[in-house]
Motif scaffolding. Structure first.
Motif, PDB file in Angstrom:
ATOM      1  N   THR A 272       0.865  -1.213   0.031  1.00 18.87           N
ATOM      2  CA  THR A 272       0.081  -0.025  -0.025  1.00 18.87           C
ATOM      3  C   THR A 272       0.967   1.200  -0.014  1.00 18.87           C
ATOM      4  OG1 THR A 272       0.100   0.010   2.505  1.00 18.87           O
ATOM      5  CG2 THR A 272      -1.948  -1.200   1.270  1.00 18.87           C
ATOM      6  N   VAL A 273       0.316   2.476  -0.114  1.00 15.46           N
ATOM      7  CA  VAL A 273       0.985   3.732  -0.068  1.00 15.46           C
ATOM      8  C   VAL A 273       1.436   3.826   1.427  1.00 15.46           C
ATOM      9  CG1 VAL A 273       0.660   6.134  -0.233  1.00 15.46           C
ATOM     10  CG2 VAL A 273      -0.325   4.679  -2.109  1.00 15.46           C
ATOM     11  N   ARG A 274       0.659   3.450   2.202  1.00 19.51           N
ATOM     12  CA  ARG A 274       1.351   3.506   3.458  1.00 19.51           C
ATOM     13  C   ARG A 274       2.598   2.734   3.675  1.00 19.51           C
ATOM     14  NH1 ARG A 274      -1.820   4.710   7.823  1.00 19.51           N
ATOM     15  NH2 ARG A 274      -3.594   4.118   6.731  1.00 19.51           N
ATOM     16  N   GLU A 275       2.708   1.311   3.266  1.00 19.43           N
ATOM     17  CA  GLU A 275       3.786   0.766   3.542  1.00 19.43           C
ATOM     18  C   GLU A 275       5.061   1.196   2.599  1.00 19.43           C
ATOM     19  OE1 GLU A 275       1.668  -3.793   3.900  1.00 19.43           O
ATOM     20  OE2 GLU A 275       1.771  -2.708   1.951  1.00 19.43           O
ATOM     21  N   ILE A 276       4.644   1.572   1.546  1.00 21.56           N
ATOM     22  CA  ILE A 276       5.697   2.286   0.848  1.00 21.56           C
ATOM     23  C   ILE A 276       6.450   3.404   1.483  1.00 21.56           C
ATOM     24  CG2 ILE A 276       6.491   3.469  -1.457  1.00 21.56           C
ATOM     25  CD1 ILE A 276       4.683   1.862  -2.740  1.00 21.56           C
ATOM     26  N   GLY A 277       5.499   4.385   1.958  1.00 16.29           N
ATOM     27  CA  GLY A 277       5.825   5.492   2.795  1.00 16.29           C
ATOM     28  C   GLY A 277       6.745   5.179   4.161  1.00 16.29           C
ATOM     29  N   GLU A 278       6.472   4.017   4.813  1.00 13.83           N
ATOM     30  CA  GLU A 278       6.841   3.444   5.768  1.00 13.83           C
ATOM     31  C   GLU A 278       8.309   3.160   5.620  1.00 13.83           C
ATOM     32  OE1 GLU A 278       4.467   0.468   7.655  1.00 13.83           O
ATOM     33  OE2 GLU A 278       2.999   2.051   8.512  1.00 13.83           O
ATOM     34  N   ARG A 279       8.516   2.546   4.405  1.00 10.08           N
ATOM     35  CA  ARG A 279       9.808   2.037   4.022  1.00 10.08           C
ATOM     36  C   ARG A 279      10.816   3.209   3.341  1.00 10.08           C
ATOM     37  NH1 ARG A 279       9.903  -3.893   1.590  1.00 10.08           N
ATOM     38  NH2 ARG A 279       7.973  -4.735   2.899  1.00 10.08           N
TER      39      ARG A 279
ATOM     40  N   LEU B  11       4.798  11.724  -1.244  1.00 15.26           N
ATOM     41  CA  LEU B  11       4.739  10.566  -1.841  1.00 15.26           C
ATOM     42  C   LEU B  11       3.294  10.303  -2.741  1.00 15.26           C
ATOM     43  CD1 LEU B  11       5.629   7.498  -2.165  1.00 15.26           C
ATOM     44  CD2 LEU B  11       4.345   7.022  -0.096  1.00 15.26           C
ATOM     45  N   LEU B  12       2.220  10.740  -2.472  1.00 12.35           N
ATOM     46  CA  LEU B  12       0.935  10.736  -3.167  1.00 12.35           C
ATOM     47  C   LEU B  12       1.152  11.713  -4.445  1.00 12.35           C
ATOM     48  CD1 LEU B  12      -1.262  10.751  -0.188  1.00 12.35           C
ATOM     49  CD2 LEU B  12      -1.195   9.030  -1.848  1.00 12.35           C
ATOM     50  N   LEU B  13       1.757  12.738  -4.226  1.00 12.55           N
ATOM     51  CA  LEU B  13       1.983  13.728  -5.328  1.00 12.55           C
ATOM     52  C   LEU B  13       2.672  12.785  -6.372  1.00 12.55           C
ATOM     53  CD1 LEU B  13       1.563  16.419  -6.689  1.00 12.55           C
ATOM     54  CD2 LEU B  13       3.543  17.119  -5.565  1.00 12.55           C
ATOM     55  N   TYR B  14       3.792  12.198  -6.181  1.00 13.03           N
ATOM     56  CA  TYR B  14       4.953  11.448  -7.084  1.00 13.03           C
ATOM     57  C   TYR B  14       4.065  10.273  -7.746  1.00 13.03           C
ATOM     58  CZ  TYR B  14       8.799   8.989  -8.946  1.00 13.03           C
ATOM     59  OH  TYR B  14       9.842   8.500  -9.654  1.00 13.03           O
ATOM     60  N   LEU B  15       3.225   9.494  -6.696  1.00 12.91           N
ATOM     61  CA  LEU B  15       2.679   8.155  -7.460  1.00 12.91           C
ATOM     62  C   LEU B  15       1.492   8.791  -8.217  1.00 12.91           C
ATOM     63  CD1 LEU B  15       2.237   6.211  -4.097  1.00 12.91           C
ATOM     64  CD2 LEU B  15       3.736   5.711  -6.243  1.00 12.91           C
TER      65      LEU B  15
END
Length: 122
Positions: free
Chosen positions: A81-88, A104-108
């Protein structure tokens, strides 16, 4: 603004953070020393025409992503998920934690809507 450490997260934000993306099947890319190079076909009609009259127009071109972009790109697997990618991302790059999910959301969104490299599956 969505902050990683924000105590209040509304329902809309929750939906954004639970999104899952995958690479588009036709996307070609290579990873060299941890950096992603996206390979694009130079196949517009003008490029094909110029090649026929012997102009040296390459068949492909490469777009090199920066360190952060490459890291995020390699996390997109159709499961995280976006949350997991952000945490990493936050664990790998401490300085990325400031306004982490906003960026992160802007880039995705850019990869999905503008570049058309990824697609949302959930």
């Amino acid at each position: 603004m969505i902050n990683k450490n924000s105590a209040t997260v509304n329902a809309e934000t929750e939906q954004l953070l639970e999104r899952v993306y995958q690479m588009k099947p036709e996307l070609r890319y290579e990873v060299r020393d941890g950096i992603v190079f996206v390979i694009k076909e130079n196949n517009a009609w003008i490029q094909r025409t110029l090649r026929k009259i012997k102009y040296k127009i390459p068949e492909t071109s490469e777009m090199e992503l920066d360190e952060y972009g490459s890291f995020i790109f390699q996390q997109i697997d159709g499961h995280k998920t976006v949350r997991e990618i952000g945490e990493r991302l936050g664990e790998a790059y401490e300085e990325a934690n400031q306004q982490l999910y906003d960026r992160l959301l802007l880039y995705l969104n850019h990869l999905e809507k503008n570049e058309k490299y990824i697609e949302r599956i959930a």
